[in-house]
Write a protein that holds these residues in place. Structure first.
Motif, short mmCIF file in Angstrom:
data_model
loop_
_atom_site.label_atom_id
_atom_site.label_comp_id
_atom_site.label_asym_id
_atom_site.label_seq_id
_atom_site.Cartn_x
_atom_site.Cartn_y
_atom_site.Cartn_z
N GLY A 77 0.84 -1.21 0.00
CA GLY A 77 0.00 0.00 0.00
C GLY A 77 0.86 1.25 0.00
O GLY A 77 0.58 2.23 -0.71
N LEU A 78 1.93 1.24 0.79
CA LEU A 78 2.84 2.40 0.84
C LEU A 78 3.53 2.57 -0.51
O LEU A 78 3.72 3.69 -0.98
N ALA A 79 3.90 1.46 -1.14
CA ALA A 79 4.56 1.52 -2.45
C ALA A 79 3.62 2.12 -3.49
O ALA A 79 4.04 2.89 -4.36
N ARG A 80 2.33 1.80 -3.39
CA ARG A 80 1.35 2.37 -4.32
C ARG A 80 1.22 3.88 -4.13
O ARG A 80 1.00 4.62 -5.08
N ILE A 81 1.34 4.33 -2.88
CA ILE A 81 1.28 5.78 -2.62
C ILE A 81 2.55 6.46 -3.14
O ILE A 81 2.50 7.55 -3.72
N ALA A 82 3.70 5.82 -2.95
CA ALA A 82 4.98 6.43 -3.33
C ALA A 82 5.20 6.43 -4.84
O ALA A 82 5.88 7.31 -5.38
N ALA A 83 4.61 5.44 -5.54
CA ALA A 83 4.92 5.26 -6.96
C ALA A 83 4.75 6.53 -7.81
O ALA A 83 5.66 6.89 -8.56
N PRO A 84 3.61 7.25 -7.68
CA PRO A 84 3.43 8.41 -8.56
C PRO A 84 4.00 9.71 -7.99
O PRO A 84 3.93 10.74 -8.66
N SER A 85 4.53 9.68 -6.76
CA SER A 85 4.89 10.94 -6.10
C SER A 85 6.30 10.93 -5.54
O SER A 85 6.59 10.21 -4.57
N ALA A 86 7.17 11.74 -6.12
CA ALA A 86 8.55 11.82 -5.64
C ALA A 86 8.58 12.30 -4.19
O ALA A 86 9.39 11.83 -3.38
N PHE A 87 7.65 13.21 -3.87
CA PHE A 87 7.57 13.76 -2.51
C PHE A 87 7.21 12.66 -1.51
O PHE A 87 7.88 12.46 -0.49
#
Lengths: 346, 346
Positions: B294-304
């Motif tokens: 789930g965290l990887a899905r959040i991080a995937a599109p956002s460098a921030f």
């Protein structure tokens, strides 16, 4: 209160503290640089504002140094009379060095603002994120005496929060505490500049409101905003006040999101005061009414939410244009220094 | 480390500090009371656990006092050897008086737990919310040396977070900081016991997962959970591991909500460590894998988001059954005392 701030510098030396009694607060915004000069007992000696700082570093430093000199001159003093200068910048700041790591709206990256200004003016400079500086300023403000736990919610082009807990600025381990503009409120929402979808910013910040207005116009919705080329958030608020249904829907949506975030922040931090500032706060009472209506909708079905929100003071910063500069001056307070010192040794 | 805690009492007197070298930690859960007795250097001298504390106050006090005496006896000591007792309770606690204001799962309301136990045992008692106690315990734990900003996310029947910032427990002005179980993640979701809809708890806490399983079974979905009368969250996790698609969907949904809340907490507080404990953490690696996905899905599109989450250590408390009792003992630490003292004079 006029004790000069000494910080660890990357070159190991701080400018010698001056014997000056004046303190200067500088609020560097996306569209202007505001300067406030105060003397004993925070008496205002001069107030000055000039158009935006340049995105070119050398020029920006020269501009900022010049307006500070002018403001100090208007106060009938010279730089030798200045004990220290506090600066608030809309971006990521390394509070230990005074370097601006990244200020997207100013176009600055890795600008050693504090050190450059110290060199130019010969006066110690403390640099902090503008919203955090404002939070510290509110905490020291006589209007909020006794309030040691508060959040300043800065809603302008983007959104972030300055958090004071137990009387201390809470910066977080990476100086990112309060970056709640990128909390996802609507996973199916429009894409945010950060890469995620439905961030709080996309719904409630100026750019998000303006974008939603453009989308509504492009979709052919019946709204007086169609008559405006590139409507801004200010146009949307004005149209909503004039009874435009589309504009009212966008403002209600923003206000509901702000209310939801206030609830969330109060649950997370348990502060007693939330002050909403930034460009959006100039919308005044009509906006606050809509936010309060949003809070009332959250409290209505929940005794728990009702209790918490009833004990939370939610206000608009409104038309107090000194919040930014007063906040920057508050950074020079010995109590604020603790926080800077912690960063420096961290 | 064995300095007895002195607190302001409602009767103005604290029990005389004993000369004892032992400290006792008590974790009062919905289904059991666990006691840990430690000596010099935190050496474990005894560990004891008995079934749930009664909802009847007199009986509960007698039960708790009895198990403490037994555990101290098993440590080869008497109450005179005990310096102080720390207690963690799942509910709202007035840390200044040691009174439990409200513990819904225990059925206690306005129970002066600390004072009653002090009277019964003649030893100073410090009472705190169990999740907050656990957060303090983690901060003092050798496994997390150097980490001064962490969140303990307790996910059991309900959800709340214990927050340590800059090495200090953050309680909030009303002692409600970290009550993020009632952050609304899905405004159109199912109703929560608090009155709102789609609270984090309704999706990720044990009771919420069990309820969703019941709803799926009642809707006639094809799942092995249909064979179980009143499936619990434990049943749902087991079914998901066994390959049941409905159960996997519920676990994924809970894990995605936990990931979303971890992101939100890191944005708000900017901590470097999030430890997920409570009943749910016993689901172990399969759950952590789903949360990390789930965290990887959040991080995937956002460098921030990617930067922030890459620097955040997210772990499960897992099978460390001493977290609650060690946390309760950590409340006796002189550093924790500061927080209690602040409450007492506040």
């Amino acid at each position: 209160m006029t004790t000069p701030i000494r910080r660890r510098r990357s070159d190991g030396r701080a400018p010698a503290p001056t014997s000056g009694r004046l303190r200067v607060g500088v609020d560097i915004g996306g569209s202007k640089v505001a300067v406030l000069v105060v003397g004993e007992g925070d008496s205002v000696l001069a107030r000055k504002s000039v158009p935006a700082a340049s995105s070119e570093p050398d020029q920006a430093i020269a501009q900022i140094a010049a307006v500070i000199r002018e403001a100090v001159g208007e106060a009938g003093a010279t730089m030798a009379d200045v004990a220290a200068i506090g600066l608030g910048v809309p971006g990521r700041v390394d509070a230990a060095t005074g370097d601006v790591t990244f200020a997207v709206n100013l176009g600055w990256q890795h600008l050693p603002l504090g050190r450059r200004l110290e060199a130019a003016l010969g006066v110690p400079c403390v640099v902090e994120n503008d919203v955090r500086a404002a939070a510290v300023g509110l905490h020291r403000h006589e209007g909020y005496r006794g309030v040691d736990d508060l959040i300043y919610l800065g809603i302008g082009t983007g959104i972030s929060a300055g958090v004071v807990l137990d009387g201390r600025l809470h910066r977080g381990v990476r100086g990112m505490a309060g970056e709640i503009g990128h909390v996802v409120l609507d996973p199916d929402g429009v894409s945010c500049a950060c890469g995620l979808r439905g961030c709080f910013e996309t719904i409630a910040a100026g750019a998000g409101i303006a974008r939603a207005a453009r989308t509504a116009v492009e979709a052919g919705e019946s709204t007086i905003l169609a008559a405006t080329t590139d409507p801004t958030a200010v146009d949307v608020f004005a149209a909503a006040e004039a009874g435009d249904a589309v504009a009212a829907r966008l403002v209600d949506r923003a206000a509901a999101a702000i209310a939801r975030m206030v609830h969330e922040l109060v649950l997370a931090y348990d502060v007693e005061l939330v002050v909403i500032g930034g460009g959006i706060s100039r919308a005044g009472a009509p906006l606050l009414d809509r936010i309060q209506a949003g809070l009332a909708r959250i409290a209505a079905p929940s005794a728990f939410a009702a209790e918490l929100l009833a004990e939370t003071d939610v206000r608009l910063a409104g038309s107090d244009h000194d919040i930014g500069t007063r906040g920057a001056i508050a950074l020079l307070d010995p109590l604020a220094k603790e926080v800077v010192a912690r960063e420096a040794v961290g």
